[in-house]
Design an enzyme around this catalytic site. Structure first.
Site, PDB file in Angstrom:
ATOM      1  N   ASP A  98       0.842  -1.198   0.000  1.00  0.00           N
ATOM      2  CA  ASP A  98       0.000   0.000   0.000  1.00  0.00           C
ATOM      3  C   ASP A  98       0.879   1.251   0.000  1.00  0.00           C
ATOM      4  O   ASP A  98       1.043   1.920   1.015  1.00  0.00           O
ATOM      5  CB  ASP A  98      -0.901  -0.038   1.247  1.00  0.00           C
ATOM      6  CG  ASP A  98      -1.751   1.210   1.400  1.00  0.00           C
ATOM      7  OD1 ASP A  98      -2.082   1.838   0.379  1.00  0.00           O
ATOM      8  OD2 ASP A  98      -2.092   1.548   2.560  1.00  0.00           O
ATOM      9  N   ASP A 141       2.498   9.868  -9.480  1.00  0.00           N
ATOM     10  CA  ASP A 141       3.599  10.651 -10.047  1.00  0.00           C
ATOM     11  C   ASP A 141       3.394  10.675 -11.559  1.00  0.00           C
ATOM     12  O   ASP A 141       2.342  10.272 -12.056  1.00  0.00           O
ATOM     13  CB  ASP A 141       4.939  10.011  -9.653  1.00  0.00           C
ATOM     14  CG  ASP A 141       6.060  11.033  -9.496  1.00  0.00           C
ATOM     15  OD1 ASP A 141       6.245  11.838 -10.442  1.00  0.00           O
ATOM     16  OD2 ASP A 141       6.749  11.024  -8.464  1.00  0.00           O
TER      17      ASP A 141
END
Length: 240
Positions: free
Chosen positions: A58, A63
């Site tokens: 997780d 990005d």
């Protein structure tokens, strides 16, 4: 297999392994988040796998597409059961992540790729703070639809939206954090639900942290949640 995923929200390997050594890998999977991964690196994934646990990594990658693709390919190469990205990264990022995970697939296990919609700590007011004027429910559905269009395997959402998404994007798995037994406080989670209610609402996997990890007897706390999911009565005298 159990729908429970235990969140290993620890700052070091020792505490995480002490906890998992008290749990049965047939009864749950485990989640490694930013804190534990930053402290221990990829080695913690291997330690957990050696003990028989499926790992949900997780790290919520978000990005530019190329950077996320490289991160996802590396994460999938660790053999993790599931990893996630932020759906708000957009379609180019999501498709790059999908292609990277597919490229990293090897052996018999394929890593599931799921997209985070709206964090369970957020509500309509916090969405407005970041320039999103939709309601949480509408924003979750919008991002879930985007994830489906990009061929992801599932989404991360609160159980409050799971039923709506079961209708809107039935092909996606629904992973729901913010799961709290009725007697437990919500802590920093705002959109929470009890385990059996979450499954009834449409959740496929339930992420549970402190109700198990902070319990005096984590194995018994896990067992009580499984009993609740099975519809068995829980004896209040056995509460933690």
């Amino acid at each position: 297999m159990s729908p429970l995923i235990v969140a290993l929200d620890y700052a070091n390997e020792r505490d995480a392994l002490i906890l998992v050594d008290r749990l049965d890998p047939a009864a749950c999977r485990v989640k490694v988040g930013k804190e534990l991964f930053t402290a221990c690196g990829p080695a913690i994934v291997g330690r957990l796998q050696e003990r028989g646990f499926d790992v949900f990594l997780d790290l919520k990658f978000h990005d530019i597409p190329q950077t996320v693709a490289k991160a996802c390919r590396t994460a999938a190469s660790l053999g993790v059961w599931m990893l996630n990205v932020h759906a708000s990264g957009g379609s180019s990022m999501l498709r790059a992540a999908r292609e990277a995970v597919n490229a990293a697939a090897g052996g018999t296990q394929r890593t599931l790729l799921v997209a985070v919609t709206v964090l369970t700590s957020m509500n309509d007011a916090t969405l407005r703070e970041v320039g999103v004027n939709s309601s949480v429910e509408d924003q979750v559905e919008r991002l879930a639809t985007l994830a489906a269009e990009c061929a992801l395997d599932g989404i991360v959402c609160s159980a409050l939206e799971a039923g709506r998404l079961r209708v809107a994007v039935p092909e996606l798995l629904r992973v729901t954090p913010g799961i709290r037994p009725a007697q437990d406080a919500g802590d920093d989670q705002r959109r929470i639900m009890a385990p059996a209610a979450a499954v009834a609402a449409g959740a496929d996997f339930l992420v549970v942290g402190r109700p198990i990890t902070a319990a005096e007897d984590p194995a018994r706390a896990l067992s009580r949640i499984l009993s609740e999911l099975a519809g068995d009565p829980v004896d209040p005298r056995k509460s933690e």
